[in-house]
Design a protein around this motif. Structure first.
Motif, short mmCIF file in Angstrom:
data_model
loop_
_atom_site.label_atom_id
_atom_site.label_comp_id
_atom_site.label_asym_id
_atom_site.label_seq_id
_atom_site.Cartn_x
_atom_site.Cartn_y
_atom_site.Cartn_z
N LEU A 287 0.82 -1.21 0.00
CA LEU A 287 0.00 0.00 0.00
C LEU A 287 0.85 1.26 0.00
O LEU A 287 0.52 2.25 -0.66
N MET A 288 1.98 1.24 0.70
CA MET A 288 2.90 2.39 0.66
C MET A 288 3.50 2.55 -0.73
O MET A 288 3.64 3.68 -1.22
N ALA A 289 3.85 1.43 -1.36
CA ALA A 289 4.44 1.49 -2.69
C ALA A 289 3.45 2.07 -3.70
O ALA A 289 3.83 2.87 -4.57
N ILE A 290 2.18 1.66 -3.60
CA ILE A 290 1.17 2.20 -4.51
C ILE A 290 1.06 3.71 -4.34
O ILE A 290 1.01 4.47 -5.32
N GLY A 291 1.00 4.17 -3.09
CA GLY A 291 0.90 5.60 -2.84
C GLY A 291 2.08 6.38 -3.39
O GLY A 291 1.92 7.41 -4.05
N LEU A 292 3.29 5.88 -3.15
CA LEU A 292 4.49 6.55 -3.66
C LEU A 292 4.52 6.55 -5.18
O LEU A 292 4.85 7.56 -5.82
N TYR A 293 4.18 5.40 -5.77
CA TYR A 293 4.21 5.28 -7.23
C TYR A 293 3.20 6.22 -7.88
O TYR A 293 3.54 6.95 -8.84
N GLU A 294 1.99 6.23 -7.38
CA GLU A 294 0.94 7.06 -7.98
C GLU A 294 1.25 8.56 -7.83
O GLU A 294 1.04 9.33 -8.77
N MET A 295 1.75 8.95 -6.69
CA MET A 295 2.06 10.37 -6.49
C MET A 295 3.27 10.79 -7.32
O MET A 295 3.28 11.87 -7.92
N ALA A 296 4.29 9.92 -7.40
CA ALA A 296 5.46 10.24 -8.22
C ALA A 296 5.08 10.32 -9.69
O ALA A 296 5.58 11.18 -10.43
N LYS A 297 4.18 9.44 -10.12
CA LYS A 297 3.71 9.47 -11.51
C LYS A 297 2.94 10.76 -11.78
O LYS A 297 3.12 11.40 -12.82
N ARG A 298 2.08 11.15 -10.86
CA ARG A 298 1.29 12.36 -11.02
C ARG A 298 2.17 13.60 -11.10
O ARG A 298 1.88 14.56 -11.83
N GLU A 299 3.28 13.59 -10.35
CA GLU A 299 4.19 14.73 -10.33
C GLU A 299 5.19 14.69 -11.49
O GLU A 299 6.04 15.58 -11.59
N GLY A 300 5.14 13.66 -12.33
CA GLY A 300 6.05 13.56 -13.47
C GLY A 300 7.47 13.23 -13.09
O GLY A 300 8.41 13.61 -13.78
N LEU A 301 7.67 12.49 -12.00
CA LEU A 301 9.01 12.19 -11.51
C LEU A 301 9.56 10.86 -12.02
O LEU A 301 10.74 10.57 -11.82
N LEU A 302 8.74 10.07 -12.69
CA LEU A 302 9.15 8.73 -13.12
C LEU A 302 9.59 8.72 -14.58
O LEU A 302 9.23 9.61 -15.36
N PRO A 303 10.39 7.71 -14.97
CA PRO A 303 10.73 7.55 -16.38
C PRO A 303 9.46 7.44 -17.22
O PRO A 303 8.45 6.87 -16.77
N LEU A 304 9.49 7.98 -18.43
CA LEU A 304 8.29 8.02 -19.25
C LEU A 304 7.87 6.67 -19.78
O LEU A 304 6.69 6.42 -20.01
N LYS A 305 8.81 5.76 -19.96
CA LYS A 305 8.50 4.47 -20.56
C LYS A 305 8.94 3.33 -19.66
O LYS A 305 9.84 3.48 -18.84
N SER A 306 8.30 2.19 -19.86
CA SER A 306 8.74 0.96 -19.18
C SER A 306 10.11 0.57 -19.69
O SER A 306 10.49 0.91 -20.83
N GLN A 307 10.84 -0.19 -18.89
CA GLN A 307 12.16 -0.64 -19.32
C GLN A 307 11.99 -1.67 -20.43
O GLN A 307 11.05 -2.47 -20.44
N PRO A 308 12.90 -1.70 -21.41
CA PRO A 308 12.84 -2.72 -22.47
C PRO A 308 13.14 -4.10 -21.92
O PRO A 308 13.63 -4.25 -20.80
N ALA A 309 12.82 -5.10 -22.73
CA ALA A 309 12.99 -6.48 -22.29
C ALA A 309 14.42 -6.79 -21.87
O ALA A 309 14.67 -7.61 -21.03
N SER A 310 15.39 -6.11 -22.49
CA SER A 310 16.79 -6.39 -22.19
C SER A 310 17.21 -5.95 -20.80
O SER A 310 18.29 -6.25 -20.34
N SER A 311 16.32 -5.26 -20.10
CA SER A 311 16.68 -4.80 -18.76
C SER A 311 16.69 -5.94 -17.75
O SER A 311 17.18 -5.78 -16.64
N ALA A 312 16.17 -7.08 -18.12
CA ALA A 312 16.23 -8.24 -17.25
C ALA A 312 17.17 -9.26 -17.90
O ALA A 312 17.21 -9.39 -19.11
N ARG A 313 17.94 -9.97 -17.06
CA ARG A 313 18.91 -10.88 -17.60
C ARG A 313 18.92 -12.18 -16.80
O ARG A 313 18.49 -12.22 -15.67
N ARG A 314 19.49 -13.22 -17.37
CA ARG A 314 19.59 -14.51 -16.67
C ARG A 314 20.73 -14.46 -15.68
O ARG A 314 21.70 -13.80 -15.89
#
Length: 314
Positions: A287-314
């Motif tokens: 619940l804390m993470a949702i609140g932080l995420y939603e407020m940061a998104k509303r304030e324009g503080l987050l990266p505009l796009k999701s990370q590409p698939a290559s951002s995860a690795r084996r």
């Protein structure tokens, strides 16, 4: 595509992750030593120290019955206890204004994780100088921790990746964010966050793709969330990872078993549509993470796009 690690026998218990970033700036007075206190009916172990912020008013530390000599010494020397003393004397600390005095600490319980302290319970007698009244002061010290909000976009739906595990204190299985306690003295929150994701879900992420949501808080907060300050010292850094995956990855994650069963870990991965997440669990980290995420998104503080698939690795 986000890659999944093969089930690993190297998954380790969260209970070993304990640390604090730094030690407090205090020193024992030359006369400080461990000694037998025959005047105390409850304990034969006591110790005295002097804090720079209240010079001339020594703090008496005593052990409750059942606390051994070695546990008592370990408690006093532990980073958990030293960090607590540092917090008291910090700019926003209880003792910083001179309005309060720490007179006594009763060490009540010490849980060892191998050769070091895991959990520490004590009672602190802090008095308000103006009223003479004692401030409520029962402390469960466990140190700093991390949690990660993983959001995966797949076929137009955003999913959150959670763990379901047995939590004995509440007597239930609980849906939670992947989380754990810091296990070194370097205060490596982001590194610990990445390791926790790998160990609890099998997903391995790049450090540079993690977003520290708690870093957006005002500096006066310490840029950490405090779930239960009335009884526990725990401070949590909450991180975000957002990526794109295909539907097969979502299917592979759902119900995946992780954890070391021989160590008592009963963990399964659960995937929940993000829009339903706020109602899916009572876990405070979620619940804390949702609140932080939603407020940061509303304030324009987050990266505009999701990370590409290559951002995860084996």
């Amino acid at each position: 595509m986000t890659h999944l690690l093969q089930p690993s026998r190297t998954l380790i218990s969260f209970a070993r992750r304990i640390t604090v970033p730094s030690s407090p700036r205090w020193r024992r007075s030359p006369c400080c030593r461990m000694f037998s206190d025959s005047s105390s009916p409850s304990s034969s172990l006591s110790h005295t120290l002097t804090l720079p912020i209240q010079a001339g008013e020594p703090v008496h530390i005593v052990a409750a019955p059942g606390v051994s000599d070695s546990q008592f010494r370990s408690a006093i020397d532990s980073s958990l206890f030293k960090q607590w003393l540092k917090n008291l004397q910090s700019e926003t600390g209880i003792l910083s204004t001179g309005a309060g005095t720490l007179k006594r600490v009763l060490i009540q319980g010490v849980d060892m994780f191998g050769s070091r302290i895991g959990f520490l319970k004590f009672q602190a007698d802090i008095f308000d100088k103006e009223t003479g009244k004692k401030v409520p002061g029962i402390v469960f010290a466990r140190g700093p921790a991390v949690a990660v909000l993983i959001l995966l976009d797949s076929d137009g739906v955003t999913y959150a990746v959670l763990t379901e595990q047995a939590r004995v204190p509440v007597g239930r299985f609980v849906l939670e964010l992947p989380a754990g306690m810091l296990d070194d003295d370097k205060g490596d929150f982001v590194g610990t966050a990445v390791r926790e994701v790998e160990e609890e879900t099998g997903i391995q992420l790049n450090l540079e793709d993690m977003v520290d949501l708690t870093a957006f808080l005002d500096p006066s907060t310490g840029c950490r969330v405090i779930p239960s300050p009335g009884g526990c010292d725990e401070e949590i850094g909450i991180f975000l990872f957002r990526g794109n995956v295909d539907s097969e990855i979502i299917k592979q994650l759902q119900g995946k078993e992780t954890g070391l069963q021989e160590h008592g870990e009963l963990i399964k991965v659960r995937v929940v549509p993000y829009e339903k997440l706020w109602r899916a669990t009572g876990d405070a980290k979620v619940l804390m993470a949702i609140g932080l995420y939603e407020m940061a998104k509303r304030e324009g503080l987050l990266p505009l796009k999701s990370q590409p698939a290559s951002s995860a690795r084996r």
